[in-house]
Design a protein around this motif. Structure first.
Motif, PDB file in Angstrom:
ATOM      1  N   ALA A  91       0.824  -1.203   0.000  1.00 47.58           N
ATOM      2  CA  ALA A  91       0.000   0.000   0.000  1.00 47.58           C
ATOM      3  C   ALA A  91       0.861   1.256   0.000  1.00 47.58           C
ATOM      4  CB  ALA A  91      -0.927  -0.003   1.210  1.00 47.58           C
ATOM      5  N   ASP A  92       1.938   1.239   0.773  1.00 52.69           N
ATOM      6  CA  ASP A  92       2.814   2.412   0.869  1.00 52.69           C
ATOM      7  C   ASP A  92       4.039   2.306  -0.022  1.00 52.69           C
ATOM      8  OD1 ASP A  92       1.296   3.957   2.684  1.00 52.69           O
ATOM      9  OD2 ASP A  92       1.917   2.635   4.316  1.00 52.69           O
ATOM     10  N   GLY A  93       4.245   1.184  -0.687  1.00 59.87           N
ATOM     11  CA  GLY A  93       5.238   1.090  -1.739  1.00 59.87           C
ATOM     12  C   GLY A  93       6.673   0.872  -1.316  1.00 59.87           C
ATOM     13  N   TYR A  94       6.923  -0.082  -0.409  1.00 54.35           N
ATOM     14  CA  TYR A  94       8.316  -0.383  -0.073  1.00 54.35           C
ATOM     15  C   TYR A  94       8.428  -1.763   0.555  1.00 54.35           C
ATOM     16  CZ  TYR A  94       7.163   0.717   4.827  1.00 54.35           C
ATOM     17  OH  TYR A  94       6.609   0.721   6.083  1.00 54.35           O
ATOM     18  N   SER A  95       9.654  -2.289   0.595  1.00 55.05           N
ATOM     19  CA  SER A  95       9.917  -3.583   1.218  1.00 55.05           C
ATOM     20  C   SER A  95      11.348  -3.620   1.727  1.00 55.05           C
ATOM     21  CB  SER A  95       9.698  -4.727   0.219  1.00 55.05           C
ATOM     22  OG  SER A  95      10.671  -4.674  -0.814  1.00 55.05           O
ATOM     23  N   TYR A  96      11.602  -4.546   2.668  1.00 56.00           N
ATOM     24  CA  TYR A  96      12.965  -4.752   3.157  1.00 56.00           C
ATOM     25  C   TYR A  96      13.021  -6.047   3.954  1.00 56.00           C
ATOM     26  CZ  TYR A  96      11.015  -2.690   7.488  1.00 56.00           C
ATOM     27  OH  TYR A  96      10.247  -2.408   8.597  1.00 56.00           O
ATOM     28  N   TYR A  97      14.221  -6.545   4.180  1.00 50.17           N
ATOM     29  CA  TYR A  97      14.435  -7.699   5.050  1.00 50.17           C
ATOM     30  C   TYR A  97      14.761  -7.225   6.458  1.00 50.17           C
ATOM     31  CZ  TYR A  97      15.172 -10.174   0.594  1.00 50.17           C
ATOM     32  OH  TYR A  97      15.038 -10.690  -0.671  1.00 50.17           O
ATOM     33  N   TYR A  98      14.446  -8.065   7.448  1.00 54.21           N
ATOM     34  CA  TYR A  98      14.836  -7.781   8.828  1.00 54.21           C
ATOM     35  C   TYR A  98      15.148  -9.108   9.513  1.00 54.21           C
ATOM     36  CZ  TYR A  98      10.119  -9.286  10.169  1.00 54.21           C
ATOM     37  OH  TYR A  98       8.972 -10.019  10.352  1.00 54.21           O
ATOM     38  N   PRO A  99      15.995  -9.130  10.546  1.00 52.96           N
ATOM     39  CA  PRO A  99      16.328 -10.377  11.231  1.00 52.96           C
ATOM     40  C   PRO A  99      15.077 -11.088  11.736  1.00 52.96           C
ATOM     41  CG  PRO A  99      17.870  -8.675  11.865  1.00 52.96           C
ATOM     42  CD  PRO A  99      16.799  -7.993  11.056  1.00 52.96           C
ATOM     43  N   ALA A 100      15.023 -12.399  11.559  1.00 55.23           N
ATOM     44  CA  ALA A 100      13.811 -13.162  11.834  1.00 55.23           C
ATOM     45  C   ALA A 100      13.395 -13.136  13.294  1.00 55.23           C
ATOM     46  CB  ALA A 100      14.001 -14.610  11.372  1.00 55.23           C
ATOM     47  N   ASP A 101      14.330 -12.910  14.209  1.00 54.84           N
ATOM     48  CA  ASP A 101      13.975 -12.917  15.634  1.00 54.84           C
ATOM     49  C   ASP A 101      13.643 -11.528  16.172  1.00 54.84           C
ATOM     50  OD1 ASP A 101      16.563 -11.985  15.403  1.00 54.84           O
ATOM     51  OD2 ASP A 101      17.305 -13.052  17.185  1.00 54.84           O
ATOM     52  N   TRP A 102      13.620 -10.514  15.310  1.00 49.85           N
ATOM     53  CA  TRP A 102      13.230  -9.184  15.757  1.00 49.85           C
ATOM     54  C   TRP A 102      11.713  -9.093  15.860  1.00 49.85           C
ATOM     55  CZ3 TRP A 102      16.571  -4.684  13.377  1.00 49.85           C
ATOM     56  CH2 TRP A 102      17.909  -4.876  13.759  1.00 49.85           C
ATOM     57  N   ARG A 103      11.252  -8.127  16.640  1.00 48.93           N
ATOM     58  CA  ARG A 103       9.825  -7.943  16.878  1.00 48.93           C
ATOM     59  C   ARG A 103       9.370  -6.567  16.418  1.00 48.93           C
ATOM     60  NH1 ARG A 103      10.193 -12.465  16.789  1.00 48.93           N
ATOM     61  NH2 ARG A 103       9.837 -14.037  18.412  1.00 48.93           N
ATOM     62  N   GLU A 104       8.151  -6.508  15.886  1.00 55.08           N
ATOM     63  CA  GLU A 104       7.589  -5.240  15.427  1.00 55.08           C
ATOM     64  C   GLU A 104       7.267  -4.352  16.622  1.00 55.08           C
ATOM     65  OE1 GLU A 104       4.190  -3.669  12.268  1.00 55.08           O
ATOM     66  OE2 GLU A 104       4.152  -5.741  13.008  1.00 55.08           O
ATOM     67  N   PHE A 105       7.461  -3.038  16.463  1.00 54.52           N
ATOM     68  CA  PHE A 105       7.100  -2.091  17.508  1.00 54.52           C
ATOM     69  C   PHE A 105       6.753  -0.755  16.876  1.00 54.52           C
ATOM     70  CE2 PHE A 105      11.370  -0.816  16.647  1.00 54.52           C
ATOM     71  CZ  PHE A 105      11.613   0.420  17.233  1.00 54.52           C
ATOM     72  N   ASP A 106       6.130   0.117  17.664  1.00 60.84           N
ATOM     73  CA  ASP A 106       5.745   1.449  17.180  1.00 60.84           C
ATOM     74  C   ASP A 106       6.873   2.428  17.425  1.00 60.84           C
ATOM     75  OD1 ASP A 106       3.208   0.718  16.295  1.00 60.84           O
ATOM     76  OD2 ASP A 106       2.352   0.941  18.298  1.00 60.84           O
ATOM     77  N   PHE A 107       7.352   3.043  16.357  1.00 62.72           N
ATOM     78  CA  PHE A 107       8.385   4.072  16.453  1.00 62.72           C
ATOM     79  C   PHE A 107       7.751   5.372  15.980  1.00 62.72           C
ATOM     80  CE2 PHE A 107      12.183   6.480  15.759  1.00 62.72           C
ATOM     81  CZ  PHE A 107      13.167   5.897  16.542  1.00 62.72           C
ATOM     82  N   ARG A 108       7.727   6.372  16.818  1.00 60.86           N
ATOM     83  CA  ARG A 108       6.964   7.597  16.569  1.00 60.86           C
ATOM     84  C   ARG A 108       7.247   8.195  15.190  1.00 60.86           C
ATOM     85  NH1 ARG A 108       7.793  12.536  20.642  1.00 60.86           N
ATOM     86  NH2 ARG A 108       9.850  12.438  19.651  1.00 60.86           N
ATOM     87  N   ALA A 109       6.159   8.489  14.482  1.00 60.16           N
ATOM     88  CA  ALA A 109       6.187   9.139  13.165  1.00 60.16           C
ATOM     89  C   ALA A 109       6.798   8.267  12.079  1.00 60.16           C
ATOM     90  CB  ALA A 109       6.909  10.479  13.229  1.00 60.16           C
ATOM     91  N   HIS A 110       6.953   6.960  12.335  1.00 57.98           N
ATOM     92  CA  HIS A 110       7.472   6.042  11.334  1.00 57.98           C
ATOM     93  C   HIS A 110       6.363   5.084  10.903  1.00 57.98           C
ATOM     94  CE1 HIS A 110      11.270   7.689  12.662  1.00 57.98           C
ATOM     95  NE2 HIS A 110      11.892   7.030  11.702  1.00 57.98           N
ATOM     96  N   ASP A 111       6.478   4.594   9.673  1.00 60.67           N
ATOM     97  CA  ASP A 111       5.445   3.731   9.124  1.00 60.67           C
ATOM     98  C   ASP A 111       5.610   2.282   9.554  1.00 60.67           C
ATOM     99  OD1 ASP A 111       3.127   3.650   7.209  1.00 60.67           O
ATOM    100  OD2 ASP A 111       4.404   2.143   6.271  1.00 60.67           O
ATOM    101  N   SER A 112       6.840   1.835   9.748  1.00 60.13           N
ATOM    102  CA  SER A 112       7.090   0.474  10.216  1.00 60.13           C
ATOM    103  C   SER A 112       8.409   0.446  10.976  1.00 60.13           C
ATOM    104  CB  SER A 112       7.133  -0.526   9.053  1.00 60.13           C
ATOM    105  OG  SER A 112       8.250  -0.282   8.213  1.00 60.13           O
ATOM    106  N   ALA A 113       8.543  -0.525  11.888  1.00 67.21           N
ATOM    107  CA  ALA A 113       9.767  -0.644  12.678  1.00 67.21           C
ATOM    108  C   ALA A 113       9.854  -2.015  13.314  1.00 67.21           C
ATOM    109  CB  ALA A 113       9.821   0.437  13.760  1.00 67.21           C
ATOM    110  N   PHE A 114      11.068  -2.556  13.414  1.00 65.48           N
ATOM    111  CA  PHE A 114      11.340  -3.811  14.092  1.00 65.48           C
ATOM    112  C   PHE A 114      12.584  -3.631  14.953  1.00 65.48           C
ATOM    113  CE2 PHE A 114       8.899  -4.979  10.406  1.00 65.48           C
ATOM    114  CZ  PHE A 114       8.100  -6.026  10.834  1.00 65.48           C
ATOM    115  N   LYS A 115      12.667  -4.378  16.061  1.00 68.28           N
ATOM    116  CA  LYS A 115      13.802  -4.234  16.960  1.00 68.28           C
ATOM    117  C   LYS A 115      14.210  -5.577  17.541  1.00 68.28           C
ATOM    118  CE  LYS A 115      10.996  -3.238  21.070  1.00 68.28           C
ATOM    119  NZ  LYS A 115      10.725  -2.274  22.162  1.00 68.28           N
ATOM    120  N   ASP A 116      15.457  -5.635  17.959  1.00 64.78           N
ATOM    121  CA  ASP A 116      15.966  -6.781  18.694  1.00 64.78           C
ATOM    122  C   ASP A 116      15.177  -6.895  19.994  1.00 64.78           C
ATOM    123  OD1 ASP A 116      18.851  -8.492  18.979  1.00 64.78           O
ATOM    124  OD2 ASP A 116      17.840  -7.994  20.853  1.00 64.78           O
ATOM    125  N   ARG A 117      14.840  -8.103  20.395  1.00 60.82           N
ATOM    126  CA  ARG A 117      13.997  -8.276  21.577  1.00 60.82           C
ATOM    127  C   ARG A 117      14.695  -7.888  22.877  1.00 60.82           C
ATOM    128  NH1 ARG A 117      12.611 -14.523  21.633  1.00 60.82           N
ATOM    129  NH2 ARG A 117      12.434 -14.113  19.396  1.00 60.82           N
TER     130      ARG A 117
END
Length: 234
Positions: A91-117
């Motif tokens: 829908a927003d027109g982008y893609s990327y890879y991220y480490p499989a053991d990372w978890r999604e989280f909300d990062f202010r003013a960002h559309d997507s984000a993942f972080k090390d647990r």
């Protein structure tokens, strides 16, 4: 002058578009999903969200999911690197890879984000703002654009910025700038990759980084994330 105008636009649009960005994230989350060798809910969710996630997975398994969920991208023809997952937001027109053991989280003013647990500073996040530019080259030469971004956008007033490397690449006719840089504060330092690109009337930025002390160990892993960023046609 073009870069200075972009810098001012970044600041002024962040507040005015904050609500819009967050709304867009919620509205289009159904069309942004993670792929791996096995289908799984990658997000730690509340009960309602978990039910929605499981329902989407069921639709995937029985083949009812609408074809509009699939981006017009060669990503699906590629083999996802081992120990990574692919995040695709058609829908927003982008893609990327991220480490499989990372978890999604909300990062202010960002559309997507993942972080090390365990390590909060080890994360990836993507944001975008509207632009009338058609290509990253329209902003200016790579050296000038990268210098201004790192020193005047990414670095806080109390941080010292150091640029280690910058590269340009072209993928499927789209141009990308990637920079490796360090931000040093009085109490800590972080090192990051940033990849920027323009497409779909948007200026995209992906940043993936870690604590400076962990950078040497995880640099190659995080570089895969930075290099994987793609702008998809929407």
């Amino acid at each position: 002058m073009a870069v200075s105008s972009l810098s001012l636009s970044w600041v002024s649009n962040t507040l005015s578009n904050k609500s819009k960005l967050l709304h867009s994230k919620d509205l289009h989350r159904a069309t942004a999903f993670s792929l791996s060798n096995t289908i799984a809910c990658s997000r730690e969710t509340a009960s309602d969200e978990e039910s929605n996630c499981k329902r989407r997975l069921l639709l995937l398994k029985i083949g009812i999911l609408s074809t509009t969920f699939l981006p017009a991208s060669s990503l699906f023809a590629e083999e996802i690197p081992k120990n990574y997952r692919a995040f695709v937001d058609s829908a927003d027109g982008y893609s990327y890879y991220y480490p499989a053991d990372w978890r999604e989280f909300d990062f202010r003013a960002h559309d997507s984000a993942f972080k090390d647990r365990y390590m909060q500073l080890q994360n990836v996040r993507v944001r975008f703002i509207p632009t009338e530019r058609k290509d990253i080259h329209d902003i200016g030469p790579m050296e000038q654009v990268i210098f201004d971004l790192v020193n005047h956008i990414y670095a806080a007033p109390n941080q010292i910025a150091t640029i280690y490397d910058m590269r340009e690449k072209t993928v499927d006719g789209k141009n990308y700038y990637t920079v490796e840089f360090e931000l040093t504060s009085p109490n800590f330092s972080t090192t990051s990759f940033a990849t920027i690109a323009i497409g779909n009337g948007r200026y995209y930025t992906l940043i993936v980084g870690a604590n400076k002390r962990r950078w040497k160990r995880y640099r190659d892993m995080l570089k895969v994330v930075a290099d994987s960023f793609k702008v998809l046609d929407i």
